[in-house]
Motif scaffolding. Sequence first.
Motif, PDB file in Angstrom:
ATOM      1  N   LEU A  91       0.822  -1.216   0.000  1.00 42.38           N
ATOM      2  CA  LEU A  91       0.000   0.000   0.000  1.00 42.38           C
ATOM      3  C   LEU A  91       0.857   1.267   0.000  1.00 42.38           C
ATOM      4  O   LEU A  91       0.399   2.327  -0.387  1.00 42.38           O
ATOM      5  CB  LEU A  91      -0.938   0.013   1.224  1.00 42.38           C
ATOM      6  N   LEU A  92       2.115   1.127   0.438  1.00 41.47           N
ATOM      7  CA  LEU A  92       3.011   2.300   0.473  1.00 41.47           C
ATOM      8  C   LEU A  92       4.169   2.178  -0.511  1.00 41.47           C
ATOM      9  O   LEU A  92       5.119   2.945  -0.434  1.00 41.47           O
ATOM     10  CB  LEU A  92       3.554   2.489   1.892  1.00 41.47           C
ATOM     11  N   ARG A  93       4.095   1.217  -1.398  1.00 42.72           N
ATOM     12  CA  ARG A  93       5.155   0.964  -2.373  1.00 42.72           C
ATOM     13  C   ARG A  93       6.524   0.830  -1.692  1.00 42.72           C
ATOM     14  O   ARG A  93       7.513   1.420  -2.099  1.00 42.72           O
ATOM     15  CB  ARG A  93       5.208   2.097  -3.415  1.00 42.72           C
ATOM     16  N   LEU A  94       6.550   0.027  -0.638  1.00 39.46           N
ATOM     17  CA  LEU A  94       7.792  -0.158   0.115  1.00 39.46           C
ATOM     18  C   LEU A  94       8.262  -1.611   0.078  1.00 39.46           C
ATOM     19  O   LEU A  94       9.127  -2.005   0.852  1.00 39.46           O
ATOM     20  CB  LEU A  94       7.584   0.230   1.586  1.00 39.46           C
ATOM     21  N   GLU A  95       7.667  -2.400  -0.842  1.00 37.50           N
ATOM     22  CA  GLU A  95       8.043  -3.816  -0.870  1.00 37.50           C
ATOM     23  C   GLU A  95       9.532  -3.965  -1.143  1.00 37.50           C
ATOM     24  O   GLU A  95      10.090  -3.223  -1.948  1.00 37.50           O
ATOM     25  CB  GLU A  95       7.289  -4.538  -1.983  1.00 37.50           C
ATOM     26  N   GLY A  96      10.123  -4.920  -0.482  1.00 38.10           N
ATOM     27  CA  GLY A  96      11.543  -5.192  -0.707  1.00 38.10           C
ATOM     28  C   GLY A  96      12.453  -4.223   0.025  1.00 38.10           C
ATOM     29  O   GLY A  96      13.676  -4.307  -0.108  1.00 38.10           O
ATOM     30  N   SER A  97      11.886  -3.291   0.777  1.00 36.58           N
ATOM     31  CA  SER A  97      12.750  -2.362   1.517  1.00 36.58           C
ATOM     32  C   SER A  97      13.610  -3.150   2.496  1.00 36.58           C
ATOM     33  O   SER A  97      13.096  -3.996   3.230  1.00 36.58           O
ATOM     34  CB  SER A  97      11.915  -1.361   2.313  1.00 36.58           C
ATOM     35  N   PRO A  98      14.919  -2.873   2.502  1.00 37.38           N
ATOM     36  CA  PRO A  98      15.769  -3.600   3.446  1.00 37.38           C
ATOM     37  C   PRO A  98      15.508  -3.131   4.876  1.00 37.38           C
ATOM     38  O   PRO A  98      15.260  -1.958   5.109  1.00 37.38           O
ATOM     39  CB  PRO A  98      17.190  -3.226   3.008  1.00 37.38           C
ATOM     40  N   MET A 107      15.396  -1.041  12.850  1.00 36.12           N
ATOM     41  CA  MET A 107      15.027   0.325  12.457  1.00 36.12           C
ATOM     42  C   MET A 107      13.834   0.286  11.502  1.00 36.12           C
ATOM     43  O   MET A 107      13.839  -0.448  10.512  1.00 36.12           O
ATOM     44  CB  MET A 107      16.203   1.027  11.756  1.00 36.12           C
ATOM     45  N   PRO A 108      12.809   1.105  11.771  1.00 39.55           N
ATOM     46  CA  PRO A 108      11.665   1.145  10.854  1.00 39.55           C
ATOM     47  C   PRO A 108      12.078   1.720   9.500  1.00 39.55           C
ATOM     48  O   PRO A 108      13.073   2.437   9.408  1.00 39.55           O
ATOM     49  CB  PRO A 108      10.669   2.077  11.536  1.00 39.55           C
ATOM     50  N   LEU A 122       9.947  -8.691   6.086  1.00 39.20           N
ATOM     51  CA  LEU A 122      10.800  -9.833   6.403  1.00 39.20           C
ATOM     52  C   LEU A 122      10.503 -11.031   5.509  1.00 39.20           C
ATOM     53  O   LEU A 122      11.145 -12.059   5.607  1.00 39.20           O
ATOM     54  CB  LEU A 122      10.628 -10.228   7.877  1.00 39.20           C
ATOM     55  N   LEU A 123       9.496 -10.887   4.649  1.00 34.08           N
ATOM     56  CA  LEU A 123       9.189 -11.974   3.708  1.00 34.08           C
ATOM     57  C   LEU A 123       9.815 -11.617   2.371  1.00 34.08           C
ATOM     58  O   LEU A 123       9.726 -10.479   1.930  1.00 34.08           O
ATOM     59  CB  LEU A 123       7.676 -12.112   3.548  1.00 34.08           C
TER      60      LEU A 123
END
Length: 301
Positions: A91-98, A107-108, A122-123
């Motif tokens: 929903l926030l286009r943050l997939e794959g964020s390390p 850290m968020p 984490l997935l």
Amino acid sequence: MNSDGEKCESCNNASCPAKHQRPDESREAFLERRAIAERLCRIRHKILVLSGKGGVGKSTVAVNLALCLSQAGRRVGLLDVDIHGPSIPRLLRLEGSPVQATGKGIMPVEAGMMKVMSIGFLLDRRETAVIWRGPMKMNLIRQFLKDVEWGDLDYLVIDSPPGTGDEPLSVCQLIEDADGAVVVTTPQELALDDVRKSVTFCRSLELPVLGVIENMSGLVCPRCGERIDVFKRGGGKRLAEEMGVPFLGEIPVDLGVMAGGDCGRPVVVAERDSSAAQRFCDIAKALDERLEGAGTTVSKA
Ligand code: ADP
């Protein structure tokens, strides 16, 4: 006071329940509970977003409300503990964020001014199904609450698992000083039955119900302007009155809300002046005024 209790240096409040081991509590459970309280006591307000069932727009509401509070100048964190359907990264286009871990904790991820943490980070793949047994889920939720380094926040909006089972139960129990819950529903009777259960669930946990939001409440035809009440309308308000809890407002079925979810730019960012965005912001403002007190709303950045 238990001698371990004196080591909690988060605050000087001797009556904080996290400083005292309960008679029926193991030492391990006490230390864990205190670790969560130490993290969360730097957050002034914690709002749980609940729903009686999946698919009613709980995550969409959580994201848009959190963003409205952030746009209004509040320091906001968004925590996704919906283990089976962590949709916040998408929903926030943050997939794959390390996700980085430091000596201070996990850290968020930053989304503009907002801090975000989700099991989804984490997935490794969107399609990965999380098949964990109960105790593993509880441990994960506990770890999230204990280890994420939020720092000082005005609000933590928590997208909780749907329903009234073990997962939302542990979330509600682990966050001992939550301000309350926002319950999201759709207007049709089937969904409303589940909301009744959600309100009863909150009451049994002595968790205040901040209010009910009726999502997907009517559709305005973009061609002719006629309103169609696809899933009926007004049930959320009636239910709130019947159960004696506040009604926070209606969000229509809206193409911008849906498209914002699909492309990772929520409607309050992508179409800030639309009527759906305005509804979200009005609800966030009402919650902010209620929790912070009227007259303290931060002006828009
Ligand atoms: P939940 O968290 O309750 O499972 P989601 O927030 O993931 O539900 O929403 C489910 C789907 O419904 C998503 O595709 C989302 O974009 C869409 N949706 C939610 N609210 C609305 C709305 N008001 N108008 C149009 N689509 C919506």
